[in-house]
Design an enzyme around this catalytic site. Structure first.
Site, PDB file in Angstrom:
ATOM      1  CD  GLU A 128      -7.211   7.177  -6.416  1.00 11.08           C
ATOM      2  OE1 GLU A 128      -7.273   6.122  -5.767  1.00 11.08           O
ATOM      3  OE2 GLU A 128      -6.173   7.812  -6.611  1.00 11.08           O
ATOM      4  CG  PHE A 129      -9.912   7.087  -0.534  1.00 12.68           C
ATOM      5  CD1 PHE A 129      -9.179   8.124   0.016  1.00 12.68           C
ATOM      6  CD2 PHE A 129     -11.254   7.302  -0.822  1.00 12.68           C
ATOM      7  CE1 PHE A 129      -9.770   9.361   0.299  1.00 12.68           C
ATOM      8  CE2 PHE A 129     -11.861   8.523  -0.539  1.00 12.68           C
ATOM      9  CZ  PHE A 129     -11.123   9.548   0.020  1.00 12.68           C
ATOM     10  CB  CYS A 176      -0.276   8.935  -3.938  1.00 14.28           C
ATOM     11  SG  CYS A 176      -0.880   8.023  -5.354  1.00 14.28           S
ATOM     12  CD  GLU A 198       1.033   3.007  -7.918  1.00 14.77           C
ATOM     13  OE1 GLU A 198       1.901   2.243  -8.368  1.00 14.77           O
ATOM     14  OE2 GLU A 198       1.128   4.235  -7.958  1.00 14.77           O
TER      15      GLU A 198
HETATM   16  C1  UGA Z   1      -1.746   5.855  -1.326  1.00 18.34           C
HETATM   17  C2  UGA Z   1      -2.977   5.716  -0.413  1.00 18.34           C
HETATM   18  O1  UGA Z   1      -2.777   4.655   0.532  1.00 18.34           O
HETATM   19  C3  UGA Z   1      -4.241   5.421  -1.236  1.00 18.34           C
HETATM   20  O2  UGA Z   1      -5.377   5.406  -0.384  1.00 18.34           O
HETATM   21  C4  UGA Z   1      -4.406   6.528  -2.299  1.00 18.34           C
HETATM   22  O3  UGA Z   1      -5.534   6.270  -3.126  1.00 18.34           O
HETATM   23  C5  UGA Z   1      -3.160   6.586  -3.152  1.00 18.34           C
HETATM   24  O4  UGA Z   1      -2.015   6.853  -2.318  1.00 18.34           O
HETATM   25  C6  UGA Z   1      -3.360   7.714  -4.138  1.00 18.34           C
HETATM   26  O5  UGA Z   1      -3.478   8.870  -3.685  1.00 18.34           O
HETATM   27  O6  UGA Z   1      -3.536   7.459  -5.323  1.00 18.34           O
HETATM   28  P1  UGA Z   1      -0.113   4.128  -2.584  1.00 18.34           P
HETATM   29  O7  UGA Z   1       0.679   5.326  -2.991  1.00 18.34           O
HETATM   30  O8  UGA Z   1      -0.449   3.099  -3.578  1.00 18.34           O
HETATM   31  O9  UGA Z   1      -1.529   4.584  -1.936  1.00 18.34           O
HETATM   32  O10 UGA Z   1       0.736   3.411  -1.442  1.00 18.34           O
HETATM   33  P2  UGA Z   1       0.601   3.131   0.125  1.00 18.34           P
HETATM   34  O11 UGA Z   1       0.326   1.706   0.358  1.00 18.34           O
HETATM   35  O12 UGA Z   1      -0.276   4.110   0.791  1.00 18.34           O
HETATM   36  O13 UGA Z   1       2.111   3.413   0.586  1.00 18.34           O
HETATM   37  C7  UGA Z   1       2.692   4.701   0.427  1.00 18.34           C
HETATM   38  C8  UGA Z   1       4.116   4.708   0.949  1.00 18.34           C
HETATM   39  O14 UGA Z   1       4.146   4.574   2.359  1.00 18.34           O
HETATM   40  C9  UGA Z   1       4.958   3.539   0.409  1.00 18.34           C
HETATM   41  O15 UGA Z   1       6.251   4.024   0.128  1.00 18.34           O
HETATM   42  C10 UGA Z   1       4.974   2.541   1.547  1.00 18.34           C
HETATM   43  O16 UGA Z   1       6.092   1.690   1.556  1.00 18.34           O
HETATM   44  C11 UGA Z   1       4.972   3.479   2.737  1.00 18.34           C
HETATM   45  N1  UGA Z   1       4.406   2.856   3.946  1.00 18.34           N
HETATM   46  C12 UGA Z   1       3.090   2.568   4.015  1.00 18.34           C
HETATM   47  C13 UGA Z   1       5.246   2.588   5.014  1.00 18.34           C
HETATM   48  O17 UGA Z   1       6.462   2.851   4.982  1.00 18.34           O
HETATM   49  N2  UGA Z   1       4.706   2.037   6.147  1.00 18.34           N
HETATM   50  C14 UGA Z   1       3.394   1.735   6.251  1.00 18.34           C
HETATM   51  O18 UGA Z   1       2.973   1.242   7.324  1.00 18.34           O
HETATM   52  C15 UGA Z   1       2.563   1.995   5.151  1.00 18.34           C
END
Ligand code: UGA
Length: 436
Positions: A148-149, A256, A152
């Protein structure tokens, strides 16, 4: 429409279940936690996840969605059995598959020819290992990996409108059936199980590394007097790069990226390999949060009984999840050095302790407040650590009056610099010159 069992009602399993039921599939969810099952049956969504609660209640009302504590009951009528189980980090960084293995063992006598679908993020090789476990138990069920991708906070939207679907299995027919189950028009990568499992880790590793690159460029901007917004805008407009996951901040967290990075490094090490760029991303990420805490502490170095306001505890906006949250870690690092940390988050909490304060991963108390203004009251420095849109609606003049100091350290570049300046506050952002 298909009969589907989902084992595990976490954010992946529950999102899948309510989304599939909303499409007309008949879904039964097996969940071990009796309280969670009772809540779900009563239409109470245990997750803060946009849209999931509404579809939960719709699914219950239509009769297409049911919950049970019994995994074997859940699979009785199913053609497809999705495993959406926790695979946390073990002490050595590898993924702990004990829950998954126990469920496979439990279900093996009941699966028959049903298609077993692995949704959980699992080490490469798990599909074939699970297949071997089933065969050893005289079960001939095909096993399909379908990572899954979902993010949250936007999990339901990601499930309903995926960019793509990845399926991997040794049984071509079962693999094709899983690929066509939810969105037949979606681009599909159909492959062997090992490759499907690796796509998941590769995606998270790449994105985590990309966030770390953006953060390193932000550091360079600060040193050089450049502006990170212009740099990422220019980067993102190159179609080979694209604009996403370039937002600088306090580093990546959540359930994740950190866990999957550790698991991939562990997997590589098992095969005598290193992934130096990913190892560097993990280290730079941890160092970054320490450096940010130090920068806050430096601002209150001479202050008697310093107070730091902390806006945000969740690892990102849109979720109540604090797992490996940079906001929480930075707060704890500061509190650990003797400053009072006053936190407010619209949804997340650290977990109650006996004395009315809250202790997170380290047990260092962080004092939680009911509003952003309260958390800022008396603060020498205000730190914005989670990018909740509601923080942009705060009355900054009121905040300025309530604070003891006048510095806002905006780790998400969330607030409008002009509005902060107009309120008489100093505004320090990531990758930008400080506004005095
Ligand atoms: C991530 C992946 O984006 C999903 O595709 C995947 O399904 C999921 O992990 C998983 O493996 O279950 P998620 O952990 O919900 O999703 O969060 P993200 O939106 O990816 O953010 C991850 C971290 O990176 C957060 O701490 C966020 O603040 C940080 N982030 C993200 C940044 O600092 N800058 C960005 O531009 C994007």
């Amino acid at each position: 429409m298909a009969d589907i069992a989902v084992i595990g009602a976490g954010y992946v399993g529950l999102t899948l279940a309510v989304g599939a039921a909303s499409m007309g599939h008949d879904v039964t969810v097996g969940e071990a936690d009796p309280d969670r099952v009772a809540d779900l049956m009563a239409g109470h969504c245990p997750l803060f996840e946009a849209g999931v609660g509404d579809l939960l209640r719709e699914g219950l009302a239509s009769g297409l969605l049911t919950f049970t504590r019994s995994n074997t009951d859940a699979v009785t009528a199913a053609e497809f059995v999705f495993l959406a189980l926790p695979t946390p980090s073990a002490a050595d960084g590898s993924a702990d598959l004990s829950v998954l293995h126990a469920v496979v063992e439990e279900l093996a006598p009941h699966l028959g020819e049903r298609v077993l679908v692995l949704k959980s993020t699992v080490p490469v090789g798990t599909n074939r290992d699970v297949t071997a476990r089933l065969r050893a138990a005289d079960c001939t069920a095909p096993v399909v990996s379908n990572p899954e991708f979902l993010r949250e906070g936007t999990a339901l939207a990601d499930f309903m409108r995926p960019d793509h679907v990845v399926v991997g299995g040794d049984d071509a027919e079962a693999t094709a059936q899983v690929a066509a189950l939810f969105d037949p028009d979606c681009p599909v990568t159909a492959t062997d199980p090992m490759s499907a499992e690796l796509v998941k880790y590769a995606t998270n590793a790449y994105l985590a590394t990309r966030v770390m690159m953006a953060n390193s460029f932000a550091d360079l901007c600060e040193a050089l007097g450049a502006d990170i917004d212009a740099v990422t805008a220019g980067l993102g407009r190159d179609h080979r790069i694209g604009p996403f996951f370039l937002q600088p901040g306090p580093g990546f967290g959540g359930s994740c990226f950190p866990k999957d990075a550790r698991a991939l490094l562990d997997l590589a090490a098992d095969h005598g390999l290193d992934v130096p760029i990913l190892a560097a991303a993990v280290k730079v990420n941890a160092d970054r949060q320490e450096r940010m805490a130090e920068a806050v502490l430096a601002e209150v170095a001479g202050v008697f009984e310093p107070v730091v306001g902390l806006w945000g505890l969740a690892f990102k906006a849109g979720t109540d999840d604090t797992r490996e949250s940079p906001a929480l870690r930075i707060g704890e690092l500061i509190a650990d050095r003797g400053a009072t940390v006053q936190a407010y988050d619209p949804e997340a909490s650290v977990g109650a302790t006996d004395d009315g304060t809250h202790g997170g991963q380290t047990g260092v108390p962080i004092v939680e407040h009911d509003s952003a203004l309260e958390a800022a009251t008396g603060a020498d420095v205000l730190v914005i650590a989670t990018e909740w849109p509601e923080f942009t609606g705060e009355d900054l003049t009121e905040v300025a009056e309530a604070m003891r100091g006048d510095l806002v350290i905006d780790l998400r570049n969330l607030l409008d610099p002009e509005a902060v300046g107009a309120a008489g506050l100093r505004h320090r952002q990531i990758g930008k010159p400080e506004q005095e």
